[in-house]
Scaffold this motif. Structure first.
Motif, PDB file in Angstrom:
ATOM      1  N   ILE A 208       0.768  -1.198   0.038  1.00 58.53           N
ATOM      2  CA  ILE A 208       0.129  -0.083   0.057  1.00 58.53           C
ATOM      3  C   ILE A 208       0.809   1.267  -0.226  1.00 58.53           C
ATOM      4  O   ILE A 208       1.814   1.264   0.590  1.00 58.53           O
ATOM      5  N   LEU A 209       0.314   2.364  -0.611  1.00 58.97           N
ATOM      6  CA  LEU A 209       1.083   3.542  -0.624  1.00 58.97           C
ATOM      7  C   LEU A 209       1.126   4.106   0.732  1.00 58.97           C
ATOM      8  O   LEU A 209       0.527   3.605   1.676  1.00 58.97           O
ATOM      9  N   THR A 210       2.094   5.067   0.993  1.00 60.93           N
ATOM     10  CA  THR A 210       1.898   5.918   2.254  1.00 60.93           C
ATOM     11  C   THR A 210       1.490   7.184   1.913  1.00 60.93           C
ATOM     12  O   THR A 210       1.594   7.724   1.205  1.00 60.93           O
ATOM     13  N   ASN A 211       0.565   7.641   2.921  1.00 64.92           N
ATOM     14  CA  ASN A 211       0.045   8.882   2.613  1.00 64.92           C
ATOM     15  C   ASN A 211       0.973  10.173   3.202  1.00 64.92           C
ATOM     16  O   ASN A 211       0.556  11.473   3.201  1.00 64.92           O
ATOM     17  N   LEU A 212       2.000   9.505   3.940  1.00 65.07           N
ATOM     18  CA  LEU A 212       3.038  10.553   4.204  1.00 65.07           C
ATOM     19  C   LEU A 212       4.145  10.958   3.128  1.00 65.07           C
ATOM     20  O   LEU A 212       5.361  10.424   3.028  1.00 65.07           O
ATOM     21  N   ALA A 213       3.532  11.455   2.067  1.00 60.27           N
ATOM     22  CA  ALA A 213       4.067  11.864   0.838  1.00 60.27           C
ATOM     23  C   ALA A 213       5.173  12.995   0.892  1.00 60.27           C
ATOM     24  O   ALA A 213       4.851  14.035   0.582  1.00 60.27           O
ATOM     25  N   VAL A 214       6.434  12.697   1.631  1.00 59.35           N
ATOM     26  CA  VAL A 214       7.105  13.642   1.769  1.00 59.35           C
ATOM     27  C   VAL A 214       7.957  14.169   0.409  1.00 59.35           C
ATOM     28  O   VAL A 214       8.581  15.261   0.526  1.00 59.35           O
ATOM     29  N   LYS A 215       7.893  13.566  -0.444  1.00 64.65           N
ATOM     30  CA  LYS A 215       8.458  13.999  -1.834  1.00 64.65           C
ATOM     31  C   LYS A 215       7.387  14.539  -2.652  1.00 64.65           C
ATOM     32  O   LYS A 215       7.664  15.107  -3.668  1.00 64.65           O
ATOM     33  N   ARG A 216       6.035  15.015  -2.004  1.00 66.29           N
ATOM     34  CA  ARG A 216       5.275  15.772  -2.847  1.00 66.29           C
ATOM     35  C   ARG A 216       4.541  16.751  -2.013  1.00 66.29           C
ATOM     36  O   ARG A 216       3.405  16.974  -1.644  1.00 66.29           O
ATOM     37  N   LYS A 217       5.532  17.811  -1.433  1.00 63.57           N
ATOM     38  CA  LYS A 217       5.249  18.860  -0.642  1.00 63.57           C
ATOM     39  C   LYS A 217       4.913  19.869  -1.435  1.00 63.57           C
ATOM     40  O   LYS A 217       5.176  20.255  -2.634  1.00 63.57           O
ATOM     41  N   ALA A 218       3.794  20.832  -0.900  1.00 63.03           N
ATOM     42  CA  ALA A 218       3.644  22.235  -1.521  1.00 63.03           C
ATOM     43  C   ALA A 218       3.916  23.127  -0.359  1.00 63.03           C
ATOM     44  O   ALA A 218       3.788  22.918   0.817  1.00 63.03           O
ATOM     45  N   VAL A 219       4.450  24.257  -0.741  1.00 66.14           N
ATOM     46  CA  VAL A 219       4.953  25.481   0.396  1.00 66.14           C
ATOM     47  C   VAL A 219       4.319  26.849  -0.341  1.00 66.14           C
ATOM     48  O   VAL A 219       4.080  26.742  -1.434  1.00 66.14           O
ATOM     49  N   ALA A 220       4.046  27.608   0.382  1.00 65.48           N
ATOM     50  CA  ALA A 220       3.563  28.969   0.266  1.00 65.48           C
ATOM     51  C   ALA A 220       4.012  29.777   1.283  1.00 65.48           C
ATOM     52  O   ALA A 220       4.272  29.615   2.295  1.00 65.48           O
ATOM     53  N   LYS A 221       4.042  31.137   0.671  1.00 69.35           N
ATOM     54  CA  LYS A 221       4.288  32.283   1.508  1.00 69.35           C
ATOM     55  C   LYS A 221       3.558  33.627   1.368  1.00 69.35           C
ATOM     56  O   LYS A 221       3.212  33.589   0.097  1.00 69.35           O
ATOM     57  N   ALA A 222       3.498  34.148   2.373  1.00 76.14           N
ATOM     58  CA  ALA A 222       2.726  35.647   1.922  1.00 76.14           C
ATOM     59  C   ALA A 222       3.417  36.487   3.253  1.00 76.14           C
ATOM     60  O   ALA A 222       3.871  36.171   4.145  1.00 76.14           O
ATOM     61  N   VAL A 223       3.302  37.838   2.823  1.00 76.53           N
ATOM     62  CA  VAL A 223       3.599  38.758   3.787  1.00 76.53           C
ATOM     63  C   VAL A 223       2.539  39.753   4.036  1.00 76.53           C
ATOM     64  O   VAL A 223       1.861  40.258   3.016  1.00 76.53           O
ATOM     65  N   TRP A 224       2.204  40.000   5.334  1.00 79.02           N
ATOM     66  CA  TRP A 224       1.195  40.865   5.666  1.00 79.02           C
ATOM     67  C   TRP A 224       1.810  42.022   6.079  1.00 79.02           C
ATOM     68  O   TRP A 224       2.656  42.002   7.261  1.00 79.02           O
TER      69      TRP A 224
END
Ligand code: NAD
Length: 416
Positions: A208-224
């Motif tokens: 079975i696959l792992t749901n801990l998909a560490v190679k499939r991350k998304a990152v985002a940043k914002a400045v307020w």
């Protein structure tokens, strides 16, 4: 986006009309929205077992999202009031720059567990020697992905010490392109496991696959910016973040605030939100359970928010092509790839996190929450016509009294 200015003040019909123009929806798609989902018993019966009906959730649009310079209308399916308003407001406060986001290539990992191997150390070196044959064999079962530029990319094996002795864990890395990928990965694992057993023996167990998909991350940043949100809000958010960073009880709720936005987009787009949830919390726990968003002051004294988490979501496959509203939600989003979808979801998570911390550390969330909930209370009290609901909910908010009895009293006086 000008088309969405004052969107929250419009009627449902007017909103759908604007959305039709914005996303180029067909009249069939408009009719799906008007019929609040249109999941026919036939379709539902093909999706799961013992079908007796379907559950509806409100679908709303988050406005003001600008990500990597592109403007998005972000559909969210959620039953909780405030989430869409909060995310839209946080996104608005991040303008004109908006968010920047990035995501890994869609590489997922699947595991094959082999127990009862006589000499695990020898078996491991045999497996490593046969790496190319195993990889070549497994690739046959991900041909569907190769067509789109994906497929099996790598294979590794390791020994795992467990309470039931040593086991061999084989791990396949598979590029699933625009799919979430679970079905493809699990097929590769089940088909390749007998080949591995031929090489090292033992008993093949979980595949079975792992749901801990560490190679499939998304990152985002914002400045307020401080001149937009004020120093008090910045101080409050930094204190709130420090609290979550130091305390697991607060951290669980901090991360829930993030998942408010992410799950709502996952649901709207027909994605497996349990998979998203499992991955997010496992990732948060990798080095001791930690906040998935982080906040700091940048050199100008403005607030910088960051998010990073695994997001295994698709724009094809699973239930996405079956659920009528999921297809419409993806059309509204105008995302071209699953990678782009994961970036939008990361931004939604960051926006909801920012909004929650800002409200919690200053006026509290109840004021805004109850203001929105007031419309429900007006309906519970018996208000039916839009003008009745508006009048009663406005009065409830003015008096900060949200009891049903008070709503009934206002309604009675209004009708006089
Ligand atoms: P799927 O197999 O239905 O879809 C993937 C298929 O879509 C591929 O085989 C490919 O042929 C096709 N495709 C078309 N265009 C593509 C493109 N551009 N990129 C990639 N593929 C493309 O579904 P899936 O994504 O493999 O599986 C997702 C489902 O599996 C979800 O519904 C999930 O709930 C379920 N699931 C999850 C778990 C878990 O998370 N632990 C376990 C089992 C099942």
């Amino acid at each position: 986006m000008d088309v969405f200015s004052g969107y929250y003040k419009k009627s449902v019909d007017e909103r759908i009309k604007l959305l039709k123009e914005f996303a180029g929806l067909t009249s069939d798609e408009v009719s799906v929205l008007e019929k609040t989902g249109s999941l026919s018993p036939d379709i539902a019966d093909r999706m799961i077992e013992n079908v007796v009906g379907s559950v509806h959730l409100p679908l709303g649009i988050c406005t003001n999202f600008k990500i990597n310079g592109k403007e998005y209308a972000v559909p969210m399916a959620v039953e909780e009031p405030s989430i869409i308003a909060a995310a839209s407001n946080a996104a608005k406060l991040s303008l004109p720059e908006g968010f920047t986001a990035d995501a890994d290539e869609p590489i997922m990992m699947g595991q094959v567990q082999i127990t009862n191997v006589k000499n695990p150390e020898t078996a491991l070196s045999v497996l490593r020697k046969h790496k190319k044959e195993i990889l070549d064999y497994s690739k046959e079962f991900a041909k569907g992905m190769e067509k789109y530029g994906g497929g099996v990319k790598d294979f590794e094996a390791r020994i795992l010490e467990t309470i039931r002795g040593k086991m061999i864990i084989c791990e396949f890395y598979i590029d699933v392109r625009d799919a979430m990928g679970a079905n493809t990965i699990n097929t590769v694992l089940e088909k390749t496991a007998p080949f591995i057993k031929e090489i090292i023996g033992g008993t093949t167990r979980l595949r079975i696959l792992t749901n801990l998909a560490v190679k499939r991350k998304a990152v985002a940043k914002a400045v307020w910016k401080k001149d937009k949100i004020g120093e008090e809000a910045i101080e409050g958010i930094l204190d709130g973040y420090a609290f979550a960073d130091a305390d697991i009880y607060r951290c669980a709720t901090h991360n829930k605030g993030i998942m408010n936005g992410i799950d709502a987009v996952a649901l709207a787009t027909g994605n497996d939100w349990r998979a998203v949830e499992a991955g997010a919390h496992a990732y948060a726990a990798m080095n001791g359970y930690s906040p998935l968003t982080k906040y700091s002051l940048n050199k100008n004294g403005d607030l910088e928010g960051l998010i990073e988490l695994p997001l295994s979501v698709g724009t094809v496959g699973g239930a996405i092509n079956t659920l009528p509203t999921a297809k419409i939600a993806l059309k509204i989003l105008k995302v071209k790839t699953a990678r782009e979808l994961s970036m939008v979801m990361a931004c939604a998570g960051l926006a909801n996190s920012f909004a929650a911390l800002k409200a919690l550390s200053t006026e509290g969330i109840q004021k805004g929450h109850m203001r929105l909930h007031a419309r429900n209370i007006a309906v519970i009290a018996g208000a039916k016509k839009p003008e009745e609901i508006d009048f009663v909910s406005k009065k409830l908010a003015e008096e900060s009294n949200y009891s049903v009895d008070f709503a009934k009293k206002i309604l009675k006086e209004m009708k006089k």
